[in-house]
Design an enzyme around this catalytic site. Structure first.
Site, short mmCIF file in Angstrom:
data_model
loop_
_atom_site.label_atom_id
_atom_site.label_comp_id
_atom_site.label_asym_id
_atom_site.label_seq_id
_atom_site.Cartn_x
_atom_site.Cartn_y
_atom_site.Cartn_z
N ASP A 189 -30.51 15.01 -43.37
CA ASP A 189 -31.59 15.78 -42.75
C ASP A 189 -31.62 15.71 -41.22
O ASP A 189 -32.64 15.91 -40.60
CB ASP A 189 -32.93 15.26 -43.28
CG ASP A 189 -33.12 13.76 -43.03
OD1 ASP A 189 -32.32 13.19 -42.26
OD2 ASP A 189 -34.07 13.18 -43.58
N GLU A 196 -27.34 14.71 -50.74
CA GLU A 196 -28.72 14.18 -50.64
C GLU A 196 -29.69 15.35 -50.47
O GLU A 196 -30.57 15.37 -49.61
CB GLU A 196 -28.84 13.19 -49.48
CG GLU A 196 -30.04 12.26 -49.61
CD GLU A 196 -30.23 11.38 -48.38
OE1 GLU A 196 -29.79 10.22 -48.42
OE2 GLU A 196 -30.80 11.84 -47.38
N GLU A 243 -37.02 16.12 -39.60
CA GLU A 243 -36.10 16.01 -40.75
C GLU A 243 -36.52 16.85 -41.95
O GLU A 243 -35.66 17.40 -42.65
CB GLU A 243 -35.96 14.54 -41.17
CG GLU A 243 -35.21 13.67 -40.18
CD GLU A 243 -36.07 13.13 -39.05
OE1 GLU A 243 -37.30 13.42 -39.04
OE2 GLU A 243 -35.55 12.44 -38.16
N HIS A 247 -37.76 3.62 -35.96
CA HIS A 247 -37.19 4.55 -34.98
C HIS A 247 -37.72 5.97 -35.06
O HIS A 247 -37.45 6.78 -34.19
CB HIS A 247 -35.67 4.60 -35.14
CG HIS A 247 -35.23 5.35 -36.38
ND1 HIS A 247 -35.18 4.76 -37.62
CD2 HIS A 247 -34.85 6.64 -36.56
CE1 HIS A 247 -34.77 5.66 -38.50
NE2 HIS A 247 -34.57 6.81 -37.89
N ARG A 275 -39.26 9.61 -34.92
CA ARG A 275 -39.94 10.35 -33.84
C ARG A 275 -41.45 10.37 -33.99
O ARG A 275 -42.19 10.21 -33.02
CB ARG A 275 -39.44 11.79 -33.83
CG ARG A 275 -38.27 12.01 -32.95
CD ARG A 275 -37.92 13.48 -32.86
NE ARG A 275 -37.22 13.77 -31.63
CZ ARG A 275 -35.97 13.40 -31.38
NH1 ARG A 275 -35.28 12.73 -32.27
NH2 ARG A 275 -35.41 13.69 -30.23
N HIS A 279 -33.06 -0.02 -32.58
CA HIS A 279 -32.36 1.26 -32.40
C HIS A 279 -32.06 1.47 -30.91
O HIS A 279 -32.84 1.04 -30.06
CB HIS A 279 -33.28 2.36 -32.94
CG HIS A 279 -32.63 3.69 -33.14
ND1 HIS A 279 -32.23 4.48 -32.09
CD2 HIS A 279 -32.33 4.38 -34.27
CE1 HIS A 279 -31.70 5.61 -32.57
NE2 HIS A 279 -31.75 5.57 -33.89
C1 UD1 Z 1 -31.49 10.59 -35.42
C2 UD1 Z 1 -31.96 11.65 -36.42
C3 UD1 Z 1 -32.85 11.00 -37.48
C4 UD1 Z 1 -32.20 9.79 -38.11
C5 UD1 Z 1 -31.72 8.84 -37.03
C6 UD1 Z 1 -30.94 7.71 -37.65
C7 UD1 Z 1 -32.36 13.92 -35.59
C8 UD1 Z 1 -33.27 14.82 -34.85
N1 UD1 Z 1 -32.75 12.65 -35.71
O1 UD1 Z 1 -32.66 10.15 -34.73
O2 UD1 Z 1 -33.14 11.94 -38.48
O3 UD1 Z 1 -33.15 9.12 -38.90
O4 UD1 Z 1 -30.86 9.54 -36.12
O5 UD1 Z 1 -30.83 6.60 -36.79
O6 UD1 Z 1 -31.33 14.36 -36.06
N2 UD1 Z 1 -28.76 6.56 -28.71
C9 UD1 Z 1 -27.74 5.84 -28.09
N3 UD1 Z 1 -26.65 5.47 -28.84
C10 UD1 Z 1 -26.53 5.75 -30.16
C11 UD1 Z 1 -27.57 6.45 -30.78
C12 UD1 Z 1 -28.66 6.86 -30.04
O7 UD1 Z 1 -27.81 5.55 -26.91
O8 UD1 Z 1 -25.52 5.38 -30.76
C13 UD1 Z 1 -29.93 6.99 -27.92
C14 UD1 Z 1 -29.61 8.16 -26.96
O9 UD1 Z 1 -30.35 7.99 -25.78
C15 UD1 Z 1 -30.11 9.37 -27.74
C16 UD1 Z 1 -31.32 8.79 -28.43
O10 UD1 Z 1 -30.95 7.46 -28.80
O11 UD1 Z 1 -30.42 10.48 -26.90
C17 UD1 Z 1 -31.84 9.56 -29.62
O12 UD1 Z 1 -30.80 9.88 -30.55
P1 UD1 Z 1 -31.05 11.11 -31.58
O13 UD1 Z 1 -29.87 11.22 -32.48
O14 UD1 Z 1 -31.46 12.33 -30.85
O15 UD1 Z 1 -32.33 10.66 -32.36
P2 UD1 Z 1 -32.58 9.42 -33.33
O16 UD1 Z 1 -33.96 8.94 -33.08
O17 UD1 Z 1 -31.46 8.48 -33.24
N1 UDP Z 2 -28.44 0.05 -40.65
C1 UDP Z 2 -27.36 -0.60 -40.04
N2 UDP Z 2 -27.60 -1.40 -38.95
C2 UDP Z 2 -28.85 -1.56 -38.43
C3 UDP Z 2 -29.94 -0.88 -39.05
C4 UDP Z 2 -29.69 -0.07 -40.16
O1 UDP Z 2 -26.22 -0.47 -40.48
O2 UDP Z 2 -29.00 -2.30 -37.45
C5 UDP Z 2 -28.17 0.94 -41.81
C6 UDP Z 2 -29.09 0.78 -43.01
O3 UDP Z 2 -28.59 -0.19 -43.91
C7 UDP Z 2 -29.08 2.18 -43.62
C8 UDP Z 2 -28.93 3.08 -42.41
O4 UDP Z 2 -28.41 2.27 -41.37
O5 UDP Z 2 -27.95 2.38 -44.47
C9 UDP Z 2 -30.26 3.66 -42.04
O6 UDP Z 2 -30.18 4.24 -40.78
P1 UDP Z 2 -31.48 4.63 -39.96
O7 UDP Z 2 -32.63 3.78 -40.36
O8 UDP Z 2 -31.08 4.65 -38.53
O9 UDP Z 2 -31.70 6.16 -40.37
P2 UDP Z 2 -32.51 6.88 -41.55
O10 UDP Z 2 -31.98 6.39 -42.84
O11 UDP Z 2 -33.95 6.60 -41.33
O12 UDP Z 2 -32.21 8.32 -41.31
#
Ligand code: UD1
Ligand code: UDP
Length: 370
Positions: A95, A117, A131, A208, A210, A241
């Site tokens: 999602d 999924e 999502e 984490h 939004r 995160h």
């Molecule tokens: C995204 C997904 C969310 C999912 C989550 C899993 C969208 C809109 N959101 O949210 O559905 O649950 O991933 O974790 O698709 N960043 C880093 N390094 C990384 C990852 C993130 O620096 O490896 C920082 C960056 O500043 C980036 C910000 O996190 O701009 C947000 O990342 P983004 O993928 O937009 O949103 P998430 O909150 O991670």
């Molecule tokens: N996870 C991980 N390292 C971490 C935190 C989570 O590998 O430090 C794994 C967790 O076991 C799960 C997935 O990441 O499989 C979940 O990711 P996240 O919570 O970022 O996203 P969501 O599932 O909410 O989209």
């Protein structure tokens, strides 16, 4: 050989696509990995563990990316790939914005899409945000819907999707989790000892989403401090995160607290280790709600709604929201009642038996006639 584009960009998508990549590699279909790198470091952690080398790495992450910026960068970068190579089928997972844009750009290039999924719904377009919309939009485009549970299938049937296009497979996260527990048992056991924390003497927290940014997240951080004050023998482990919006609040509230261990995001293996050793889990994560029942780990979900009601019905998870008093009350209640705790710990995993990826690949082989 027929080519299957595997499009994914974030940590959870990569974890859940890895078993499909492995199953495709063993089949007579060719996976072509298109990593959008919506996440950078958190994606690379997973690619390394499962030894996935992307055929395309779009490297689109920007610090503090906006939804619109992300969406437009995904559109152009994915369009370039689909203009340069032809695919027989595309798979997207879950999602995220990468999921939705992966399905949209595949559709623009007339490549049929399988949604892994599929069918999870809260029925509230703003929860989780964005999502719920991403999932519904992807569902509109997909040719095949790989639903993890019967409930997800029922949601899709209610939306008018033909039964023949829905395949109930279980969730591939269980494949990834069982693989890790079976093949990396020693490393899983070792990790939590290296942190110097005792089995069952800590809460594991992740947050984490939004819709929880700002006040809700701050409320939970305050709740956590209240809980630790009541339970001096307890620790809290929080792999934070990388999103700077999240890190700011968490570090402002919890840095330096002597019962709190703040960590950078963990590789999947150490994270599984921490889940397994925790007394209980507090989280707003989607994936962790699915892993917790398989580990028998009581989990309090820091959200208003969930698209994973199966974990609640199974009894492992409980939806508690983000209000400070409620979080404190529910957590202390669970810590204080052996009966309540055992009830949650005993629940049965409703998300499958670790064969989801194989089912998806078998279905694809049949459909593609190979
Ligand atoms: C995204 C997904 C969310 C999912 C989550 C899993 C969208 C809109 N959101 O949210 O559905 O649950 O991933 O974790 O698709 N960043 C880093 N390094 C990384 C990852 C993130 O620096 O490896 C920082 C960056 O500043 C980036 C910000 O996190 O701009 C947000 O990342 P983004 O993928 O937009 O949103 P998430 O909150 O991670
Ligand atoms: N996870 C991980 N390292 C971490 C935190 C989570 O590998 O430090 C794994 C967790 O076991 C799960 C997935 O990441 O499989 C979940 O990711 P996240 O919570 O970022 O996203 P969501 O599932 O909410 O989209």
């Amino acid at each position: 050989m027929k080519k299957i584009a595997l499009i994914f960009g974030t940590r959870p998508e990569a974890i859940k696509m890895a078993p499909i990549y492995i199953a495709l590699k063993r089949s007579n279909l060719k996976p072509v990995v298109i990593a959008t790198a919506q996440h950078r470091e958190m994606l690379d952690q997973v690619l390394e563990l499962f030894r996935i080398t992307p055929d395309y790495d779009l490297d689109i992450m920007k610090n503090r990316q906006s939804l619109s910026g992300l969406t437009s960068r995904l559109a152009s970068a994915l369009d370039e790939v689909f203009s340069s190579e032809t695919f027989d089928f595309a798979l997207v997972q879950g999602d995220t914005t990468s999921t939705f844009m992966g399905s949209l750009i595949s559709f623009y290039h007339k490549v049929p899409v399988g949604h892994v999924e599929a069918g999870l719904r809260t029925m509230d377009i703003y929860n989780p945000f964005p999502e719920e919309a991403n999932r519904r939009l992807t569902g509109t485009i997909a040719t095949f819907h790989y639903a993890p549970t019967d409930k997800a299938m029922e949601n899709l049937l209610r939306e008018g999707i033909e039964k023949e296009r829905i395949i109930v497979t279980g969730n591939t996260v269980i494949d990834a989790l069982l693989w890790t527990l079976e093949n990396k048992r020693k490393e899983v056991l070792e990790f939590r000892h290296t942190l110097g924390i005792e089995e069952g003497k800590y809460i594991l927290l992740t947050m984490h989403r939004r819709e929880n940014w700002g006040v809700p997240m701050r409320e939970v951080m305050k709740a956590v401090k209240d809980i630790l004050a009541e339970e001096p023998g307890l620790k809290l482990v929080f792999p934070v995160h990388l999103n700077p919006v999240v890190r700011k609040v968490v570090y402002e509230e919890l840095k330096g607290h002597e019962q709190v261990i703040l960590l950078d995001p963990l590789d999947y293996l150490p994270f599984v280790s921490l889940m397994e050793g925790a007394k209980l889990i507090l989280t707003d994560s989607g994936g962790i709600q699915e892993e917790a029942p398989a580990l028998g780990k009581p989990t309090l979900v820091l959200r208003k709604t969930t698209e994973r009601p199966e974990a609640i019905e199974a009894g492992t998870a409980k939806l508690i929201g983000t209000e400070r008093e409620k979080v404190v009350k529910e957590t202390l209640k669970l810590l204080g009642s052996a009966e309540e705790y055992q009830k949650m710990a005993k629940a049965v995993n409703p998300f499958g038996n670790g064969k989801a990826a194989i089912r998806i690949v078998e279905h694809l082989k049949n459909e593609l006639g190979v």
